[in-house]
Design an enzyme around this catalytic site. Structure first.
Site: not given
Length: 420
Positions: A35, A222, A378, A401
């Site tokens: 980053r 999920k 990720g 996100g």
């Protein structure tokens, strides 16, 4: 809209919001500086122009104000190394000490502010509320922090002549330094950094400038956590490959035996609904047909292959099988736009990483043949890095996100604040 290339920072102070939320070990050494390196072109452009840089970032999730382990002082030495010049640090984000440090900045110098999240005002969420706080007390605390957030944001903005947002990873947050601060700068004095610009263009290319066939590969355990993304993608894609742990919720919903494989029993109806929606919209929804199964959740477990709808009782699926790899690869190689979010199995275990590797290699091949490929989230990023495939895809997103919310079709506050 103003761009970094068209702006001359000579003699100006720029507040640059970066995402230096890097992992640190127990000795406070940075274990992955990706980053930080991603922000270097933006910082170097401002320095080369003769501007001075005020770096703002968060690190971790401090909940009680200042904590040494979350201090940005730990990244200063490495940033100095990366930039090839000394970097200054001030132990606060606002206040007289900060104003003095900023006032003393010479052209070409860089100053790192302390972790912005040491202030509750950065996120705009009250802290220190008692567990048994009433709704009235919660509402009052929220109102108070929102009022002080305005002053905090204003003070941050007053430090600089220009605002540069280069933190795509936090673009989905309407925080003081990622979105609200932009209101204090005229349109010609606020812009995206190079990284943010690339991220926004990559997402827009995948979601708006589609070259067909468009294939999305959605992994993860999920269905519930990916439902909004899947529903939005069903309006855009030609092929939707659903893989990872989600596979077994679909397999069970269709009447299959899945052994001990991961499954959301309360989402079986939802899985069937999604299959119907895909059919209605003419989307080719692709699921695995076979799995690599194990008798324990371990890299060293005994393994065999089984159909996804006929897994023995004491076994669990930890990756896709060879037939599924072939089916997925065939769809991917015939695509012109590709989005990959989420591995096909427990890729962290080498014995269950072949499916994810096969998907990555198929994406690289399609990219070589002219497809545009975006990898994000990720685990997918970890996959392409683990297999040495990152240079073979069109773009690897740094925003987990933020990318997912963009794919869901949500407006990201950090982007809207600049684009208007």
């Amino acid at each position: 809209m103003q761009t970094l290339d068209n702006f001359n920072f000579a003699g100006k102070k720029a507040f640059v919001r970066v995402d230096f939320n890097v992992p640190l070990d127990e000795n406070m050494n940075i274990t992955d500086d990706t980053r930080m390196r991603a922000a270097l072109p933006t910082l170097k452009k401002i320095i080369a122009d003769g501007g001075s840089v005020i770096v703002g970032s968060h690190l971790g999730r401090p909940k009680k104000g200042p904590e040494d382990k979350f201090s940005l002082k730990h990244i200063v030495a490495h940033l100095s190394e990366l930039l090839g010049q000394p970097v200054k640090f001030v132990g606060d984000s606002i206040g007289d000490e900060v104003k003095a440090a900023v006032a003393g900045l010479k052209p070409g110098e860089v100053l790192v502010l302390e972790n912005l999240r040491f202030y509750a005002e950065e996120e705009g969420k009250p802290r220190g509320l008692a567990e048994d706080a009433t709704d009235e007390e919660k509402a009052a605390a929220k109102k108070a922090v929102k009022a002080s957030q305005k002053e905090f944001t204003k003070e941050l903005a007053s430090l600089a002549d220009a605002y540069v947002n280069d933190a795509f990873g936090t673009a989905h947050r309407a925080h003081a330094s990622t979105a609200l601060i932009a209101d204090y700068f005229a349109p010609e004095n606020k812009m995206f950094g190079y990284l943010m610009e690339k991220e926004v263009k990559a997402v827009e290319k995948v979601m708006k400038d589609i070259n067909r066939p468009f294939t999305a590969i959605m992994g993860g355990s999920k269905v519930s956590s990916k439902i909004e993304i899947i529903e939005n993608l069903l309006n855009k894609v030609d092929n939707l490959i659903i893989t990872g742990g989600m596979t077994y919720t679909f397999a069970k919903a269709k009447g299959g035996k899945i052994g001990k494989s991961i499954c959301e029993d309360d989402r079986l109806g939802l899985a069937l609904e999604l299959l119907d929606k895909a059919k209605e919209k003419g989307v080719n929804l692709v699921l695995a047909v076979d799995a690599k199964i194990a008798d324990a959740f371990s890299n060293d477990a005994n393994t065999q292959y089984a159909p996804v709808n006929d897994i023995p009782d004491d076994w669990e699926a930890l990756d896709i099988g060879p037939k599924s790899m072939e089916i997925f690869a065939d769809v991917i190689k015939n695509s012109k736009t590709i989005l990959w979010n989420g591995p096909t199995g427990v890729f962290e275990f080498d014995n269950f990483s072949n499916g994810s590797r096969a998907v990555g290699e198929a994406i690289v091949e399609a990219t070589k043949n002219g497809a545009f490929s975006l990898v994000g989230g990720g685990d997918s990023v970890a996959c392409v890095n683990k297999f040495g495939l990152a240079n073979g895809v069109s773009y690897v997103s740094t925003g987990g996100g933020a990318l997912l919310e963009a794919i869901e079709g949500k407006e990201l506050p950090g982007i809207k604040a600049i684009q208007g």
